[in-house]
Enzyme design. Sequence first.
Site, PDB file in Angstrom:
ATOM      1  N   SER A 210       0.832  -1.193   0.000  1.00  0.00           N
ATOM      2  CA  SER A 210       0.000   0.000   0.000  1.00  0.00           C
ATOM      3  C   SER A 210       0.875   1.255   0.000  1.00  0.00           C
ATOM      4  O   SER A 210       1.683   1.438  -0.909  1.00  0.00           O
ATOM      5  CB  SER A 210      -0.953  -0.050   1.192  1.00  0.00           C
ATOM      6  OG  SER A 210      -1.969   0.892   1.056  1.00  0.00           O
ATOM      7  N   ASP A 431      -8.888  -4.583  -5.918  1.00  0.00           N
ATOM      8  CA  ASP A 431      -8.370  -3.824  -4.777  1.00  0.00           C
ATOM      9  C   ASP A 431      -9.122  -2.498  -4.668  1.00  0.00           C
ATOM     10  O   ASP A 431      -9.036  -1.665  -5.571  1.00  0.00           O
ATOM     11  CB  ASP A 431      -6.875  -3.574  -4.973  1.00  0.00           C
ATOM     12  CG  ASP A 431      -6.206  -2.971  -3.743  1.00  0.00           C
ATOM     13  OD1 ASP A 431      -6.893  -2.276  -2.974  1.00  0.00           O
ATOM     14  OD2 ASP A 431      -5.002  -3.200  -3.569  1.00  0.00           O
ATOM     15  N   HIS A 459      -7.267  -5.982  -0.650  1.00  0.00           N
ATOM     16  CA  HIS A 459      -6.125  -5.074  -0.601  1.00  0.00           C
ATOM     17  C   HIS A 459      -4.934  -5.822  -0.013  1.00  0.00           C
ATOM     18  O   HIS A 459      -4.940  -6.192   1.156  1.00  0.00           O
ATOM     19  CB  HIS A 459      -6.488  -3.869   0.278  1.00  0.00           C
ATOM     20  CG  HIS A 459      -5.447  -2.809   0.332  1.00  0.00           C
ATOM     21  ND1 HIS A 459      -4.982  -2.155  -0.786  1.00  0.00           N
ATOM     22  CD2 HIS A 459      -4.771  -2.271   1.387  1.00  0.00           C
ATOM     23  CE1 HIS A 459      -4.074  -1.258  -0.426  1.00  0.00           C
ATOM     24  NE2 HIS A 459      -3.930  -1.316   0.885  1.00  0.00           N
TER      25      HIS A 459
END
Length: 492
Positions: A210, A431, A459
């Site tokens: 991320s 995602d 995610h």
Amino acid sequence: MKKTLFAFLVGVTALAGCGTTGEPAAQPTSTPAAQSAGTVAWSTCTGLTGADGKPVTPDPAVECGKVAVPLDYAKPAGETIDLALIRVKATGERLGSLVFNFGGPGGSGVDTLVLAHRAFASLGTRYDLVSFDPRGVDRSAGVACGGEIDKLLESAVAADGDRLAKEFAAACEKDSGKVLPHVGTVNAAQDLDRIRAAVGDEKLNYFGLSYGTHLGAVYATKFPQNVGRFVLDSAYDPAVTFEERAVIQATGFAQAFDAFSESCIAQGCDLGKTGDEVEGTVEKLLNGLKDKPLKVGDRELTYGLAQLSIITPLYAKATWPMLEQGAAAAIKGDGAMLLSLADSYTGRKPDGTYSTMMTSLQAITCVDSTERPTEAETAEINEKVRKVFPILAADGSGAACAHWPAEGSDEAKKIDATGSAPIMVIGGKGDPATPYQWAVSLNEKLKTGVLVTYEGEGHGAYLSGSSCVMRTVDTYLLNGKLPAADTSCPAN
């Protein structure tokens, strides 16, 4: 991630963050940065916090340490701050260290690695698994804002949200003014190189998830010659504007909600029999909380907190059932599960205190951009989000960065890792937080990227349960063998 949800999307980056800690914020010292050279003095960890906000005792394989870095890299011999490090020693023949950033910006890598290291056990056979609290986070001069986190949470839904945002920024300046100008991703990338040297590695081997992909990309841009084996999972493209980010992520969460609804209906959903019914049920629940928050013990499940609780389970398919169960219970008057989900998002602990996740996230995001959307501009973006996914929209329009006391810079948006070793970039088609298109665009900007596509939901592809993704990553990190161009992994 975060302020109510919409303000997290506009005012601060809505990326996945992990980990909380109850440690007090460290303060700058006058120790010369040169003293940070050499090895880290590893020792038994203390003060670690679990996912429930309660203290945890790590197993003996987990060690903690620290490294001093300049507060201001323009003054390398001036004040320093200590970065908190954590290590799980390799169980087999050691290749070196593998440094993790699990996301945020603002997530504690120290607390997260304690909980997550077993998920990376295959990599731990050859690497010391290492993580850290980035500057401005928890133990590493964590940004403190006078306990005003509730104002941050309220500012995007309150009628006077802009006033609350201004008061919050002033509290941050009062408590952390010395640190605020220096918490951005460019400085964190320089810290990464200090960590690389401190653990004794010639090259940095790195796993970013991320926001960690942004940090890794900036590192590869500033230190291409020091890039070892790099994996950037759930990639984020920092070049997008606040408006683009808000609309793209709203689209991603809308698609994730639709996928959740379809799965829920197929199994007999308590929230409705069609996708429109499910969404309508959740919207009705949220709207009812605007005027009448739901009592949960001595607390309340408010509209803004409920928004966060609806979004949180959408990050991973495995947590979708919590959305159905929590929303169904709240409709019947029990908001405990939804409030717990919101607390996990905001880093709230059982004693009512918070980690620095929310404050660190805002501080880093505002420093990483020169954009300063006004209250009116934020309101306009909010209306665009409402058209895409009404569940994310907010009634207030607190302008998060407009009042921020530290100047922003666009340096962290400039990505070009020309000259680095190859970098594996992973993007997931389902995602919601870092949509697939960002993996494609970041991969192109890196120049040395090798794109891997995960066809599933959620995610974080490596932790999704896909044996293909795990095998592809492990083969690269353990054996140095890159996948073929345009490799695709199924959703199993």
